[in-house]
Each structure stands twice: as structure tokens, then as C-alpha cells.
Design a protein around this motif. Structure first.
Motif, short mmCIF file in Angstrom:
data_model
loop_
_atom_site.label_atom_id
_atom_site.label_comp_id
_atom_site.label_asym_id
_atom_site.label_seq_id
_atom_site.Cartn_x
_atom_site.Cartn_y
_atom_site.Cartn_z
N UNK A 1 -40.74 -46.20 -7.80
CA UNK A 1 -41.92 -45.48 -7.28
C UNK A 1 -42.88 -44.97 -8.34
N UNK A 2 -42.79 -45.49 -9.58
CA UNK A 2 -43.69 -45.04 -10.64
C UNK A 2 -45.08 -45.67 -10.55
N UNK B 1 -47.21 -51.48 -6.42
CA UNK B 1 -46.36 -52.09 -5.38
C UNK B 1 -45.63 -51.00 -4.60
N UNK B 2 -45.21 -51.40 -3.39
CA UNK B 2 -44.64 -50.40 -2.49
C UNK B 2 -43.19 -50.07 -2.88
N UNK B 3 -42.89 -48.79 -2.89
CA UNK B 3 -41.53 -48.33 -3.24
C UNK B 3 -41.38 -46.91 -2.72
N UNK B 4 -40.14 -46.44 -2.57
CA UNK B 4 -39.97 -45.04 -2.18
C UNK B 4 -40.57 -44.14 -3.25
N UNK B 5 -41.11 -43.00 -2.83
CA UNK B 5 -41.74 -42.06 -3.78
C UNK B 5 -40.67 -41.28 -4.53
N UNK B 6 -40.10 -41.89 -5.55
CA UNK B 6 -38.99 -41.29 -6.28
C UNK B 6 -39.48 -40.68 -7.60
#
Ligand SMILES: C[S@@+](CC[C@H](N)C(=O)[O-])C[C@H]1O[C@@H](n2cnc3c(N)ncnc32)[C@H](O)[C@@H]1O
Length: 347
Positions: free
Chosen positions: A116-117, A121-126
């Protein structure tokens, strides 16, 4: 993704600034994919030793593989560099000849589809460097008040539209993934910004907040200075103005004998310079390096050398106190050095 996709920045300049020598002892506080570490080990062999630290367990795995040929000279630790001094005490790794911080993220983290950095691209907001940290970017986005969000985005992102962005985030949450956040920011900022992606500053702000980047950097730099032996080098590569300001101010302050407010008639601070600036001007990548590695474009390298060690400064303080009858403060550098020479019977 390839373990070697991260291209290290300013490698030659880093090795030079660290003055790496065979048999030397070095710390890489931001091991990443091990690119700088490999260069340090190469130039410090035979006999060199490297302590490598990274908060990200994935980075440690990648660096371990890359540095396999040097396994007997390396100690790789999955830890946050805010604990630098404790790590060095635990592993009896001090004093050292040089310490490197190559701040920010590696390409392994930026290009990951799960961390999520990146806003690309789509990723969990980690956005956590380490899975052992409790607070994620999603926690900050979904639980902070509008005012807190605006403050984070303004302070750590230097974002002019922080209030507008925070307002829309609060309207649209819960927000769980990067692209949903990007769309929210784009709607908040509208077509107002052309030079950089509208989400750049907010993503930087969240990452800094999640990982306490600025507080930890300042704390670790202070510890690093005390771990350097005489003429040991501190080298820092930063990638944004907030990091660079901390590095610049600390190095400047520690290279001055007096830090009294301007106009103070006689020195009352008792501060003694413990660093000498190696880079009077910041070092940046050449146009060729930027062309080969666009991620290097914002890099700024600063370096300083330890001119008096912690042990020595204690001894000096004691001796001076003795020599001047408890009135050591007030001495400016030439006078202090003269006293020092006499105290230690130096020529
Ligand atoms: C730009 S990369 C370093 C790349 C490395 N110099 C190389 O040549 O491959 C920065 C690394 O520092 C690590 N890092 C950032 N902040 C940290 C901290 N507070 N403690 C430990 N590691 C940290 C990140 O996890 C990342 O792997």
C-alpha cells in the motif's frame, strides 16, 4: 518480483563519503536490498564488518541472499533503527568507522502489490515497514478526526490542499484501499495540480505518520553520532525536504562550537562541535544516474565526520573543568583546543 530490482542510489559517492577502508566496521541502518551494503563490504574487505539493520523482514531476507558471499562478515538485524544504540550494545558493535542511512523505501516495497505504499496500483492501505507495527494507514484514514487528518497531510506532506482532502476523506470513508484513496484525493484537488500526481503528498504524509519517520530519524541520528569512533563518518541520503532538513540542521548544529542565539555577547551554551562537515554542499545524483534510475532524482547526500568521540568529550569536559576551576563553558574552539592540547600533553 526480482530481488535485485532495487537500484542503489549514489553508491560511489556513498563509499567515498564513508571513507570505507579494508578492515573497517560499518553500520547500514537501512539495509533494503543490500546494494549499498554490498559496496561497503566489497571496499572494506579484507577484514571489514557490517551490521545491517532494516525494519522490514522482507528486506532482511532479500539482503541476506544478496550478501551471502560475505556472510561471515555481516550481521543482519530485523529491527527499527530508532533502537540503534541498544542494537549496537547488544551485539557489541561499537565504536564504528561509518554509519549509513539511505532513507525512504526500496523498490521492493514501492512496487509491492500488498504493502500500500504506492498510489500507482491497488493494495490495502497498510504502509507499515514492519508487520509488527499496530497502526496502519487505513487506521489513520478511518479513525482520525478531520482536523487530525488535515494536520497530518499538511505537516508531513506539505500539501496545500490538506483541508480539502481531509474533508472529502471523512465524507467518503471507510476507505480501505489505495486506489479508492487516490480517487478521493483527485476529486478533492480537482485539476488544480499538474506537475506531480495529486496523491503524491498525501501518500508521503501517511507513510511518515504510520512509521514515525521524522521522530525516529532524529533520534537515530543522535545515537549514530555517539557510536562513531574518532574520524568515523555519518552519511545520510534523504528523499524529501522534511528528512533533509532534519539531517542538515543536526549536522550543522553538531559542527559548531557555540550554538548560543545570535547576538549573545559571550558563549553561555558550553556546546562543543563533535562533527566536521564533509559535504559543504549537498551531493545529488548526476543527470546520467537520474536517467538510468528515475527514483534517484530527489536524493540528497550529506556527510560528516566525528572529530571528537563521546569518551573524549567526557574526558575533555572533566579536564577543562579541572583546569579552569569549573568554568569550562564560555570557551570558544581555539581556546578549547589549546587547553585540550595542554591537558593531554599533545604537541
Ligand atoms: C531506500 S531503502 C534502502 C536501500 C538500500 N540502501 C539498498 O542499497 O538496497 C530504505 C530501507 O530502509 C528501511 N527503513 C526505513 N525506515 C527504517 C527504520 N526506521 N528502521 C529500519 N529500517 C528502516 C526500509 O524498510 C527500506 O528497506
Amino acid at each position: 518480483m526480482s530481488a535485485f530490482a532495487h537500484i542503489p542510489v549514489l553508491v560511489k559517492e556513498t563509499v567515498e563519503a564513508l571513507a570505507v577502508e579494508p578492515g573497517g566496521r560499518y553500520i547500514d541502518c537501512t539495509l533494503g536490498a543490500g546494494g549499498h551494503a554490498a559496496a561497503i563490504l566489497e571496499h572494506s574487505s579484507p577484514g571489514g564488518q557490517l551490521l545491517g539493520i532494516d525494519a522490514d523482514p522482507e528486506a532482511i531476507k532479500v539482503a541476506e541472499a544478496k550478501l551471502q558471499a560475505y556472510s561471515s562478515s555481516t550481521l543482519l538485524i530485523n529491527e527499527n533503527f530508532v533502537n540503534l544504540q541498544a542494537i549496537c550494545i547488544k551485539y557489541d558493535f561499537q565504536p564504528v568507522h561509518g554509519i549509513l542511512f539511505d532513507l525512504g523505501l526500496s523498490s521492493l516495497q514501492l512496487d509491492s502489490n500488498t504493502r500500500g505504499f504506492s498510489f500507482q496500483h491497488d493494495a490495502p492501505l497498510d504502509m507499515r515497514l514492519s508487520p509488527s507495527q499496530e497502526i496502519t494507514a487505513a487506521d489513520i484514514i478511518n479513525t482520525s478526526s478531520e482536523a487530525e487528518l488535515a494536520h497530518i497531510i499538511k505537516t508531513y506532506g506539505e500539501e496545500a490542499y490538506s483541508r480539502r482532502i481531509a474533508h472529502l476523506i471523512v465524507q467518503e470513508r471507510p476507505i480501505a484501499a489505495t486506489l479508492q484513496l487516490v480517487q478521493t484525493i483527485e476529486r478533492a484537488v480537482g485539476g488544480r495540480r499538474a506537475r506531480i500526481h495529486p496523491a503524491t503528498k498525501t501518500f508521503q504524509a501517511l507513510r511518515i505518520a504510520v512509521n514515525h519517520e521524522l521522530e525516529y530519524l532524529e533520534a537515530a541520528l543522535k545515537q549514530a553520532i555517539n557510536l562513531l569512533g574518532f574520524e568515523g563518518r555519518l552519511v545520510v541520503i534523504s528523499y524529501n525536504s522534511l528528512e533533509d532538513r532534519i539531517v542538515k540542521q543536526l549536522m550543522q548544529r553538531e559542527s559548531k562550537d557555540c550554538i548560543c542565539p545570535p547576538g549573545t555577547p559571550i558563549c553561555i551554551c558550553g556546546h562543543t562541535a563533535c562533527l566536521r562537515l564533509i559535504t559543504k554542499r549537498v551531493i545529488t545524483p548526476s543527470p546520467v544516474e537520474v536517467q538510468l534510475n528515475p527514483r534517484s532524482r530527489s536524493a540528497k547526500l550529506r556527510a560528516a565526520e566525528r572529530i571528537i568521540t563521546q569518551d573524549e568529550s567526557f574526558k575533555v569536559a572533566e579536564k577543562l573543568n579541572f583546569l579552569v576551576g569549573g568554568k569550562a563553558s564560555g570557551w570558544r574552539r581555539p581556546a578549547l583546543l589549546k587547553k585540550l592540547r595542554i591537558a593531554f600533553s599533545l604537541p
